[in-house]
Write a protein that holds these residues in place. Structure first.
Motif, short mmCIF file in Angstrom:
data_model
loop_
_atom_site.label_atom_id
_atom_site.label_comp_id
_atom_site.label_asym_id
_atom_site.label_seq_id
_atom_site.Cartn_x
_atom_site.Cartn_y
_atom_site.Cartn_z
N LYS A 284 10.39 10.09 -14.16
CA LYS A 284 11.83 8.66 -13.76
C LYS A 284 11.15 8.49 -12.13
O LYS A 284 11.54 6.94 -12.18
N ARG A 285 10.67 8.51 -11.43
CA ARG A 285 10.85 8.06 -9.54
C ARG A 285 9.12 7.80 -9.95
O ARG A 285 9.54 6.41 -9.35
N GLN A 286 8.57 8.20 -10.17
CA GLN A 286 7.42 7.70 -10.60
C GLN A 286 7.57 5.96 -11.19
O GLN A 286 7.21 4.92 -10.25
N ARG A 287 8.57 6.33 -12.13
CA ARG A 287 8.96 4.30 -13.11
C ARG A 287 8.95 3.24 -12.43
O ARG A 287 9.47 2.41 -12.33
N GLY A 288 10.39 4.11 -11.00
CA GLY A 288 11.18 3.78 -10.84
C GLY A 288 10.38 2.69 -9.68
O GLY A 288 10.68 1.80 -9.64
N LEU A 289 9.39 3.49 -8.78
CA LEU A 289 8.14 3.04 -7.78
C LEU A 289 7.72 2.17 -8.37
O LEU A 289 7.63 0.45 -7.97
N LEU A 290 7.10 2.26 -9.44
CA LEU A 290 5.98 1.42 -10.05
C LEU A 290 6.37 -0.22 -10.62
O LEU A 290 6.44 -1.56 -10.16
N VAL A 291 8.28 -0.25 -10.72
CA VAL A 291 9.32 -1.21 -11.34
C VAL A 291 9.02 -1.78 -9.81
O VAL A 291 9.29 -2.79 -9.81
N ALA A 292 9.96 -1.51 -8.69
CA ALA A 292 9.71 -2.06 -7.27
C ALA A 292 8.27 -2.70 -6.73
O ALA A 292 8.56 -3.78 -6.46
N THR A 293 7.03 -2.09 -6.75
CA THR A 293 6.07 -3.09 -6.61
C THR A 293 5.58 -3.55 -8.03
O THR A 293 5.53 -4.21 -6.65
N LEU A 294 5.73 -3.84 -8.90
CA LEU A 294 5.83 -4.58 -9.45
C LEU A 294 6.32 -5.98 -9.10
O LEU A 294 6.29 -7.34 -9.16
N VAL A 295 8.52 -5.63 -8.71
CA VAL A 295 9.37 -7.06 -8.39
C VAL A 295 8.65 -7.13 -6.75
O VAL A 295 8.49 -8.70 -6.59
N LEU B 18 0.87 -1.81 0.00
CA LEU B 18 0.05 -0.12 -0.31
C LEU B 18 1.06 1.66 -0.02
O LEU B 18 0.54 2.50 -1.07
N LEU B 19 2.31 1.09 1.14
CA LEU B 19 2.69 2.71 0.93
C LEU B 19 3.26 2.60 -0.53
O LEU B 19 3.14 3.83 -1.03
N LEU B 20 3.92 1.48 -1.10
CA LEU B 20 4.47 1.65 -2.41
C LEU B 20 3.72 2.42 -3.46
O LEU B 20 4.37 3.02 -4.37
N LEU B 21 2.45 1.74 -3.08
CA LEU B 21 1.23 2.38 -4.46
C LEU B 21 1.03 4.15 -3.92
O LEU B 21 0.83 4.94 -5.26
N VAL B 22 1.10 4.17 -2.79
CA VAL B 22 1.02 5.68 -2.59
C VAL B 22 2.33 6.61 -3.05
O VAL B 22 1.82 7.40 -3.75
N ALA B 23 2.54 6.03 -2.51
CA ALA B 23 4.00 6.54 -3.43
C ALA B 23 4.41 6.73 -4.39
O ALA B 23 4.64 7.82 -5.26
N THR B 24 3.87 5.91 -5.52
CA THR B 24 3.68 5.19 -6.62
C THR B 24 2.72 6.94 -7.51
O THR B 24 3.30 7.42 -8.12
N LEU B 25 1.82 6.85 -6.93
CA LEU B 25 0.49 7.84 -7.10
C LEU B 25 1.31 9.23 -7.13
O LEU B 25 1.11 10.11 -7.38
N LEU B 26 1.61 9.76 -5.41
CA LEU B 26 2.56 11.18 -5.74
C LEU B 26 3.42 11.14 -5.79
O LEU B 26 3.69 12.53 -5.92
#
Length: 267
Positions: free
Chosen positions: A46-57, A32-40
């Protein structure tokens, strides 16, 4: 007197903190925290893509049934064949397997981990133990209508175990107190000298360490295995499973508890 009061206060605080701290090891909270961080991070692509990849992994690892099964296989103590257990004076059954808060309170509600109970009964019926010591009050922050030890004693009597063969320890709230209070109970029963410790396989490391730390030397009898047999070459073994998140949470909580107990000198 002051030292005793300090120890009691510390035990109470430790019990409450351990319950709250467990939320930090919920993979669902991390997701949930990863998803919220991705949305924010929508203003920083660039940061959003990194967070999205981290969430998928994180999701790929967290839901992989094979990986969590391998982790449990590495952590759990292995099963002990019944025939290798010599006759002992008593078996110590650790609670944490019933839902004492559940109503109506006219029956006993068993939860995951009921193998602890059935394996204890099996040991008794097989003549491996003469007495059954049930150790545990309530592991809940809320006051329970009755203790887990008393609930399980009711089930044992319904299964034909005579009341005089059952000893209750009803005040423990955690594994450290299980060991301390069982030792105190045994002081009233000097005829009981050899013990079998029955608890979940994932919990056996911490439990046996706590009992040995207070001077008891029980024979471990792991039950309630959360691992399955290994099938490395089956594609189904590695398929995603939503339940894996809960299994990771459970295992991480136990490993953290074990390390904390080690740090405090409890096991």
């Amino acid at each position: 007197m002051a030292a005793r009061h300090f120890h009691r206060s510390f035990a109470a605080v430790f019990f409450i903190v351990s319950k709250i701290f467990g939320l930090a090891f919920e993979p669902a909270v991390w997701l949930l925290l990863l998803l919220v961080a991705t949305l924010l991070s929508f203003r920083h692509p660039k940061r959003q893509r990194g967070l999205l990849v981290a969430t998928l992994v994180f999701m790929l690892i967290g839901t992989n049934a094979g990986l969590i099964n391998e982790a449990y296989l590495a952590w759990e103590l292995p099963a002990v064949p019944m025939r290798t257990i010599a006759p002992h004076d008593a078996g110590v059954l650790l609670t944490g397997i019933s839902r004492s808060q559940k109503s109506p309170h006219d029956r006993v509600y068993l939860s995951e981990g009921a193998d602890r109970f059935t394996n204890t009964l099996w040991l008794y019926r097989a003549g491996r133990i003469r007495y059954i010591i049930i150790s545990g009050g309530s592991g809940s922050l809320r006051k329970a209508a009755h203790t887990e030890a008393r609930d399980l004693a009711t089930l044992l009597q319904l299964a034909g175990v005579p009341k005089q063969a059952i000893l209750l320890e009803e005040t423990s709230r955690n594994t450290r107190e299980n060991a301390l209070n069982t030792k105190a109970l045994l002081a009233q029963h000097p005829d009981i000298k050899s013990l079998v410790l029955i608890t979940s396989a994932f919990h056996q490391r911490r439990a046996i360490g706590c009992f040995r730390q207070v001077g008891l030397t029980p024979t471990p009898f792991p039950a309630d295995f959360r691992s399955d047999n290994r099938h490395l070459f089956s594609p189904f073994y590695w398929l995603p499973n939503a339940a894996s998140f809960g299994r990771w949470s459970h295992l991480l909580h136990e490993i953290t508890g074990y390390l904390t107990y080690k740090l405090l000198g409890y096991c």
